[in-house]
Scaffold this active site. Structure first.
Site, PDB file in Angstrom:
ATOM      1  N   PRO A   1      40.812  46.463  41.143  1.00 20.64           N
ATOM      2  CA  PRO A   1      41.126  45.467  40.121  1.00 20.64           C
ATOM      3  C   PRO A   1      40.457  44.128  40.426  1.00 20.64           C
ATOM      4  O   PRO A   1      40.429  43.669  41.566  1.00 20.64           O
ATOM      5  CB  PRO A   1      42.644  45.313  40.198  1.00 20.64           C
ATOM      6  CG  PRO A   1      43.131  46.421  41.038  1.00 20.64           C
ATOM      7  CD  PRO A   1      41.998  46.881  41.872  1.00 20.64           C
ATOM      8  N   PHE A   2      39.926  43.519  39.383  1.00 19.58           N
ATOM      9  CA  PHE A   2      39.351  42.182  39.474  1.00 19.58           C
ATOM     10  C   PHE A   2      40.010  41.346  38.399  1.00 19.58           C
ATOM     11  O   PHE A   2      39.939  41.674  37.215  1.00 19.58           O
ATOM     12  CB  PHE A   2      37.833  42.226  39.258  1.00 19.58           C
ATOM     13  CG  PHE A   2      37.189  40.880  39.371  1.00 19.58           C
ATOM     14  CD1 PHE A   2      36.737  40.419  40.592  1.00 19.58           C
ATOM     15  CD2 PHE A   2      37.033  40.076  38.258  1.00 19.58           C
ATOM     16  CE1 PHE A   2      36.143  39.169  40.706  1.00 19.58           C
ATOM     17  CE2 PHE A   2      36.446  38.825  38.361  1.00 19.58           C
ATOM     18  CZ  PHE A   2      35.996  38.374  39.592  1.00 19.58           C
TER      19      PHE A   2
END
Length: 76
Positions: free
Chosen positions: A2-3
């Protein structure tokens, strides 16, 4: 992996940003089962002199509110 990219107007303290990173990471772990070691978060602080809404800079809007200018209130 996840970013998460977060933009805020103005500035936050290091402690505030640390809390945001911890809270968002915890949410991704709890809600999506992500490994906290791979969660990446970027906080971008946008100067209120570089951000506008409603036809004026946020810095100018904030200045009017600080002076008690009722016309700066967008709800009117």
């Amino acid at each position: 992996m996840p970013f998460v990219s977060i933009r805020i107007s103005g500035h936050a303290t290091k402690d505030q940003k640390s809390g945001i990173v911890a809270d968002v990471t915890r949410s991704l772990v709890e809600r999506l089962g992500k490994n906290p070691a791979v969660v990446q978060i970027v906080i971008d602080e946008v100067s209120t002199e570089n951000y506008g809404a409603g036809g004026q800079l946020i810095a100018d809007h904030d200045a009017h509110i600080a002076k008690g200018d009722a016309h700066a209130d967008s709800s009117q």
